[in-house]
Design a protein around this motif. Structure first.
Motif: not given
Lengths: 751, 334
Positions: B145-156, B305-315
Motif C-alpha cells: 500500500p505504500a506505493i499509492e500511500g504515504d511514501n514520503r520517507t521511502l526509497a527511490i 536512475g532514481a525512481k521517485p514515488q508519489s510523495e518523495n520526488g523531493f528526495k
C-alpha cells in the motif's frame, strides 16, 4: 515599560512569598512519589484492554470472542450488547456535563472511525488482556469512508462576527490579500497516557482519572453510568499534562467503570499511545481563507475570515478559528464565518489555545503578507491598526498592551537591524530570517469554590476540586494564601484533584488561576472571620469581647486593629486555647462567561519574534531564537509562568515545522500513530527562548490582576516562524507544517 | 506479542545450532537471536515479528574492537553503537562510521543497539510496522500500500513493484563507503560477505532482506586498513535535528592527489531499499578536480536512475544536494 519585579507588586498586602517560588510539588515529582492516575493499584484490580476497529467506516457483522474468553486470566469480553447500560449525557450547563464524543462506547455496531472501541477484554494481568484482545475476531461490512484533508462544504457557514460592509470594502480596497491557510490535524501527546482506574463499591465509583476537570468528569460519569453524583468520587492528584486532550471524558473511562461494575472488582485501563491518535481527541485540520483589504498607507478597511475544520461523523466540533479575529486589529468592516466538514475520524477536542492558535496562524501570516505587499515593516503595520477598544464587543479593553509587547520585543530581539530583503541577512555562514507575529488569548473566569482552613497546628489548608495539570496550580494557590495571610508557604498545604473538595474550576482555557483568586481570597476572609469570632469569645485574653471588626490578622498573628501586630497572638495559639481544631472559610466566585453586563473586553496579548537559520545548499531549516513578550496580567509566580511560555514555544516549533497526524486515505487510519513517526520538537530542535512578562495587573478580572498563561505562548508562534521562513527563503508556506520539500525551490548556489 | 521461549546462548556453536532449527532467517523467523533488542522487541510488541524462540547472544564474546595484524579493524557483532562511535580507533581512522552512528537514534538506543543488530535494522515503513495493514515484506503476497500511500520517507533506489521500503540504518551507509566485510558463522562454517552483497534488493521477495540463512550468526564486521590521507564525512539530512531517520544521507571517503580525486567512495542513505553505493557518482568524480561543478555532475549521475514515488520526488533534489555538500565538506577538510 514595566518589567517584572518582585519588589513592586501591585497588592494591598505586602508580598511575602510571591515571586520565584519553586514548585511546591517539585520534590514529589522528581523523587517519583507523586501518584499519577495509572500509578494506583487497588486490591483485586483487573486490567482492561480495548479492541479497536480496523476499518474507518462500516458495521460489525460478527464478533467472535470465543478464543479470547478461554485464554488465561481472562475475566470478561464486553462488546455491544453485554457491557451494560450506558446513557447519553444531556446538553451541558456551563462547564458541567461536557464531553466531545457524545456516543457512549459500544452503543451500536456501527463503526465511524478507525480505532473506535468495538470490545474490551478484562483479565488478571495487562499482558493477558493484551494477548486476548489480539484474539477477538471482528468482521466488518465496510462502507465508504472519507478522511480527506481537502475540506469543503456546501452548507451555509455560521457567521461568527460581522460589522460594516466587508465585501464592498474589500472589493474597493487599494491593497488586498486573499489567501488560504491550512493547519493539519495535530495530536495531543502528553507524556502521561490517558488512564482510568475505576472501582465500583456496590453503590458508586471511585475513579482515578487523567482529567483536567474532576467535577465535570463526575457529572458526565453520573449521567452516562446512571449513578447519582454523590456516589461518584473522581480523583486526579497529578497530571502528566493534557494540553486540552484531558479536559472532557473519553470512552475509555466508561469502559473501565462499566467493567468494574459488572465484575465487582477495580479495573485499570491505560490508553495506548497509538490509541491516543484515535479516540481521545485531536486538534482538527483547519482551512482558512483570509482576506485583508487596506488603503495604500496600510490602514485596514476590510477583514474577512472564513474557516473550515473537520469533525467526526456524529459530533459537531467547531474549532472556533475566529476567536481572535474581531478584536485584534481595528477595521470598520469585518466578517468571520465558520463551518464544519465531516470525516471518518475520532471526535476532535480542544488543544492548547483552541481556535485562536490556528486562527492566528492565518491572520498573522496574512498581516505579514500585507506588510510585504505594502513594503512596510510588519511591526509598523500592526501599530497602525491598533484598536482603541474591542471593536467586536464595542467595549474598552480591561488591559491591553499589545503595542508595548511589540516594541519591547523588537528591542529585545534587535529588530531594528533587520533588513527586509529575502535572504538578505547572514550569520555564521547561514542565511537567517526574522519574523514577528502578534498573539492573544481569552482571559476569563469560571465559577469556582475553595475552602481555607486555619489549623490548630499552625498550618493552613487550601482546598478546591480543581487539578494541577502540571502548570503549577499547587504552587500558585500556596502563594496566594501565603501572600494574603503573611504565612510562609511551607506552612500551607494545598489539596486538589478530588471531587469531595469544594467545586473548583476546569484546568483549561488558562482560567484556573484567575478563577480561583476571588474564591480563595473570600475563603481566607471568611476563615479569618471565624478566627476573630473565636478570639473575641476567649475569656480573659486581650481580645475578650472584641468585635471581629476590631481585630486584624497580620503575618499569622491576630491583633487589635489599633495596636501593632507585635502585640498580637499567633492564630494557632488562639485555636489551641479554645480547643478548636480549625477555623474554616468557604469562598466562591462567579464566572465571567456569557455575562451580558460586561463592561470590559478581557484578553491577554503578546508578541512573538522568531529567528530561523537556513542553509540553502541542503535546505536545512532550524528555529534558532525566539523572543516572546506576554501581557498576561499580574504574574503570580514568574518561574512556572516562564516555564509555561517556554513549553508553548517549543510546542509552537512543532506546530510550525513538525507536527501532523497523517490519515491514510485508503485505510482511514492515523498512520503515524507513535512518537517516532509523529514528530514533536526534540531538545536539539528547541530554540533559545527569551520570555518577558509585562506584568500589568488586570484588576477587572480579580483582586490580584492575574490572568493565566497556559495557552498564549503557543498563539502566534507558528506565524512568526513561517514569516521568518519567508524572510530567509522567499517561500511562503500557508499549509503547516513547513517541510523540507517546501524549501527546495530556491536554486542552490553552485559557483 | 505471542508467547516465546528465551534461551541464553552458551557459545557460538550452540547458538548457531539453535537458530538452524528456524525455517527462515528472514521475516517471520521462528528462531531469532536477540542482542540489544532495539528493533526486535519493538517489532514483537507490534506483532510484526512473532518468534517462538529467542536466543540471547549477549553473553557471547563478540564485543571487542580489535586491530588485526594486517591493519584491518575487526568489530565484534555485539559492540554497542555508542562504544563503537567513541572507540579511539574508529574516531581516528574511520570518522565517517563514528559520525554515522552518532547521527542515529538516541543516546539510550545507541547504548543498547549492537553492530550486528544495526546491520540487520528493519525498515521504518509505517505499513510494514502495522500488522492490520497489507505489506509484502511482512506478509508476502498481500500487496504494497505504500506505493499509492504515504511514501514520503521511502526509497527511490532499488524499489520493485512489490516493495519500496527504505533501509533506515546510518551505520550501514558508512560501512558501504568503507567497503566493510561481514563475517558470518553458519551451520556449514564461517564465511565472509562483502557489505555490498550482504543486503538484497526486494524484487519479488521483499521479505528476504539479506543473505542470511537459518543458523547464520553475524560475528563481526571488518573494515579494511585505513587509507592514510583519506578524508571522510557523513552528512544526514532529516526533518528534525535529532531522533530522526535520514531523508537523504551521504557517506564519503575520498583521497586527493595534486588537486584531483584519486579515490572516492560514495554511499547514500535514506533513499535505497538497501544501503546504496553510487558507482555512478564515483565514476564521475575519479580523476576530476574537487570543485562544485564536478560535485554537481557527480550528484546528477548518482540520481540519474532514481525512481521517485508519489510523495518523495523531493528526495531526488535533496539527495543531490546532500552529495554535493558532503563532497564539499569532505574535500575541504585539512
Amino acid at each position: 515599560m514595566s518589567t517584572f519585579s518582585t519588589t513592586a507588586l501591585p497588592l494591598n498586602t505586602p508580598p511575602k512569598t510571591m515571586g520565584k517560588l519553586p514548585r511546591v510539588d517539585g520534590p514529589l515529582k522528581v523523587t517519583g512519589a507523586a501518584m499519577y492516575s495509572s500509578d494506583y493499584n487497588l486490591p483485586g484490580m483487573l486490567y482492561a484492554v480495548p479492541v479497536c476497529a480496523t476499518v474507518p467506516s462500516g458495521k460489525i457483522t460478527a464478533l467472535d470472542a470465543s478464543v479470547a474468553e478461554k485464554m488465561p486470566g481472562v475475566k470478561a469480553v464486553y462488546s455491544h450488547g453485554n457491557i451494560g447500560n450506558l446513557y447519553r449525557a444531556a446538553p451541558p450547563s456551563g462547564f458541567i456535563g461536557i464531553l466531545d464524543e457524545q456516543r457512549p462506547p459500544l452503543e451500536d455496531e456501527v463503526v465511524r472511525y478507525y480505532g473506535q472501541y468495538v470490545a474490551v477484554v478484562v483479565a488478571q494481568t495487562f499482558e493477558q488482556a493484551t494477548a486476548a484482545a489480539d484474539k477477538v475476531k471482528v468482521t466488518y461490512s465496510k462502507t465508504d469512508h472519507n478522511v480527506s484533508d481537502k475540506l469543503k462544504t456546501d452548507e451555509k457557514p455560521k457567521v461568527d462576527f460581522h460589522r460594516g460592509d466587508p465585501d464592498a470594502a474589500f472589493a474597493s480596497a487599494a491593497v488586498k490579500i486573499d489567501e488560504t491557510y491550512a493547519t493539519p490535524t495535530e495530536t495531543h501527546n502528553p507524556i502521561e497516557l490517558h488512564a482510568s482506574v475505576a472501582s465500583w463499591d456496590g453503590q458508586g465509583f471511585t475513579v482515578y482519572e487523567t482529567t483536567q476537570a474532576v467535577m465535570n468528569h463526575r457529572n458526565v460519569m453520573s449521567q452516562m453510568l446512571g449513578v447519582p453524583e454523590e456516589n461518584i468520587r473522581v480523583i486526579s492528584r497529578f497530571l502528566g499534562s493534557g494540553f486540552g486532550g484531558k479536559l472532557w471524558p473519553w470512552p475509555h473511562t466508561f469502559l473501565a467503570a462499566s467493567a468494574s461494575r459488572n465484575l465487582g472488582r477495580p479495573v485499570k485501563l491505560v490508553v495506548a499511545r497509538s490509541t491516543m491518535f484515535e479516540s481521545v481527541g485531536h486538534r482538527p485540520r483547519t482551512q482558512q481563507r483570509f482576506r485583508l483589504g487596506a488603503n495604500a498607507d496600510g490602514k485596514l478597511v476590510a477583514l474577512i475570515h472564513d474557516s473550515l475544520n473537520h469533525t467526526s461523523i456524529l459530533d459537531d466540533y467547531s474549532e472556533g478559528c475566529s476567536e481572535a479575529t474581531p478584536y485584534s486589529y481595528s477595521t470598520p468592516n469585518l466578517r468571520a464565518t465558520s463551518a464544519i466538514v465531516r470525516r471518518n475520524v475520532g471526535t476532535p477536542t480542544s488543544m492548547r489555545g483552541p481556535g485562536a492558535v490556528p486562527g492566528l496562524f492565518a491572520m498573522e501570516s496574512a498581516m505579514d503578507e500585507l506588510a510585504i505587499r505594502l513594503k512596510m515593516d510588519p511591526i509598523k503595520l500592526r501599530l497602525m491598526n491598533e484598536p482603541e477598544k474591542d471593536e467586536g464587543l464595542n467595549l474598552p479593553f480591561s488591559s491591553r498592551h499589545f503595542v508595548e509587547c511589540l516594541n519591547t520585543g523588537a528591542e529585545k530581539f534587535g529588530w531594528a537591524k533587520r533588513t527586509p530583503g529575502v535572504g538578505s541577512m547572514k550569520k555564521d555562514g547561514l542565511t537567517i530570517g526574522w519574523g514577528v507575529a502578534g498573539c492573544s488569548w481569552i482571559a476569563e473566569r469560571t465559577e469556582a469554590q475553595a475552602a481555607v482552613d486555619l489549623m490548630q497546628t499552625g498550618m493552613v489548608r487550601v482546598s478546591t476540586a480543581t487539578q494541577d495539570i502540571g502548570t503549577g496550580t499547587y504552587t500558585a494557590l500556596s502563594q496566594m494564601a501565603s501572600t494574603k495571610l503573611g504565612i510562609p508557604h511551607d506552612r500551607i498545604e494545598v489539596v486538589l484533584g478530588d471531587t469531595r473538595l469544594p467545586a473548583g474550576p476546569i484546568s483549561g482555557g488558562s482560567w484556573a488561576t484567575a478563577s480561583l483568586v476571588p474564591a480563595v481570597m473570600e475563603a481566607i476572609e471568611k476563615a479569618k472571620g471565624t478566627l476573630f469570632a473565636v478570639a473575641g469569645s476567649a475569656k480573659g485574653t486581650q481580645f475578650d469581647g472584641a468585635k471581629p471588626d476590631a481585630l486584624a490578622f497580620t503575618d499569622g498573628r491576630v491583633h487589635l486593629k489599633d495596636k501593632s501586630p507585635d502585640t498580637g497572638v499567633p492564630f494557632e495559639e488562639i485555636l489551641n486555647k479554645a480547643n478548636i481544631r480549625v477555623a474554616s472559610g468557604q469562598g466562591s466566585s462567579k464566572g465571567t462567561f456569557g455575562d451580558p453586563n460586561k463592561k470590559f473586553s478581557t484578553h491577554s496579548f503578546g508578541a512573538q519574534f522568531a529567528e530561523v537559520t537556513w542553509q540553502p545548499e541542503t535546505a536545512r531549516l532550524r528555529v534558532s531564537r525566539v523572543v516572546t513578550v506576554i501581557d498576561g496580567g499580574h504574574i503570580i509566580n514568574p518561574k512556572p509562568a516562564q516555564n509555561q511560555i517556554e513549553g508553548a514555544v517549543v510546542m509552537g516549533v512543532g506546530m510550525a515545522i513538525f507536527e501532523e497526524t497523517h490519515y491514510d486515505p485508503k485505510f482511514g487510519l492515523p498512520l503515524n500513530n507513535n512518537l517516532a513517526d509523529y514528530m514533536v520538537t526534540t531538545n536539539a530542535d528547541s530554540p533559545a527562548i527569551d520570555v518577558t512578562f509585562l506584568d500589568y495587573p488586570d484588576k477587572v478580572l480579580n483582586e490580584l490582576g492575574a490572568r493565566g498563561v497556559g495557552e498564549i505562548g503557543l498563539a502566534g508562534i507558528a506565524a512568526a516562524i513561517t514569516n521568518a521562513v519567508y524572510h530567509a527563503t522567499g517561500v511562503r508556506v500557508r499549509e503547516l507544517p513547513v517541510r523540507i520539500e517546501d524549501l527546495l525551490g530556491p536554486k542552490m548556489d553552485v559557483a | 506479542m505471542e508467547l516465546f521461549k528465551f534461551t541464553k546462548a552458551t557459545g557460538i556453536p550452540q547458538a548457531v545450532q539453535m537458530a538452524a532449527m528456524s525455517k527462515t532467517a528472514q521475516q517471520g523467523a521462528d528462531v531469532r537471536f536477540i542482542a540489544g533488542g532495539t528493533t526486535l522487541l519493538d517489532l514483537m510488541k507490534l506483532n510484526v515479528e512473532v518468534p517462538t524462540q529467542l536466543v540471547d547472544i549477549n553473553g557471547l564474546a563478540l564485543d571487542k574492537v580489535e586491530r588485526l595484524p594486517d591493519g584491518r579493524l575487526r568489530i565484534g557483532a555485539l559492540v554497542r553503537n555508542s562504544d563503537l562511535a567513541h572507540s579511539a580507533e574508529v574516531q581516528k581512522d574511520y570518522a565517517v562510521l563514528s559520525q554515522a552512528l552518532l547521527s542515529g537514534a538516541s543516546a539510550q538506543l545507541r547504548n543498547m543497539a549492537t553492530t550486528g543488530g544495526n546491520l540487520l535494522q528493519r525498515t521504518r515503513c509505517m505499513y510494514f510496522r502495522n500488522d492490520a495493514l497489507p505489506c509484502n515484506k511482512r506478509e508476502p503476497g498481500t500487496g504494497c500500500p505504500a506505493i499509492e500511500g504515504d511514501n514520503r520517507t521511502l526509497a527511490i533506489f532499488g524499489t520493485s513493484s512489490d516493495c519500496i521500503a527504505t533501509n533506515p540504518s546510518d551505520m550501514n551507509i558508512a560501512l558501504v563507503a568503507l567497503e566493510a566485510t561481514v563475517q558470518v558463522q553458519g551451520p556449514k562454517g564461517e564465511r565472509e560477505v562483502p557489505i555490498g552483497e550482504f543486503h538484497l534488493l526486494p524484487g519479488k521477495t521483499p521479505h528476504r532482506e539479506n543473505v542470511l540463512e537459518p543458523g547464520d550468526l553475524v560475528t563481526s564486521v571488518t573494515l579494511p586498513a585505513a587509507k592514510a590521507g583519506a578524508k571522510q564525512t557523513y552528512l544526514k539530512l532529516r526533518d528534525r535535528a535529532s531522533y530522526e531517520f535520514a531523508l537523504a544521507s551521504t557517506a564519503i571517503v575520498v583521497e586527493l592527489h595534486g588537486g584531483k580525486i584519486s579515490y572516492v567512495r560514495v554511499a547514500l542513505g535514506g533513499v535505497g531499499t538497501k544501503p546504496w553505493r553510487s558507482h555512478e557518482a564515483e565514476h564521475a568524480l575519479m580523476g576530476k578536480a574537487a570543485d562544485a561543478k564536478n560535485f554537481r555532475a557527480a550528484a546528477e549521475a548518482a540520481l540519474h536512475g532514481a525512481k521517485p514515488q508519489s510523495e518523495n520526488g523531493f528526495k531526488v533534489e535533496l539527495a543531490k544536494r546532500c552529495i554535493v555538500h558532503a563532497l564539499t565538506v569532505a574535500t575541504q577538510q585539512a
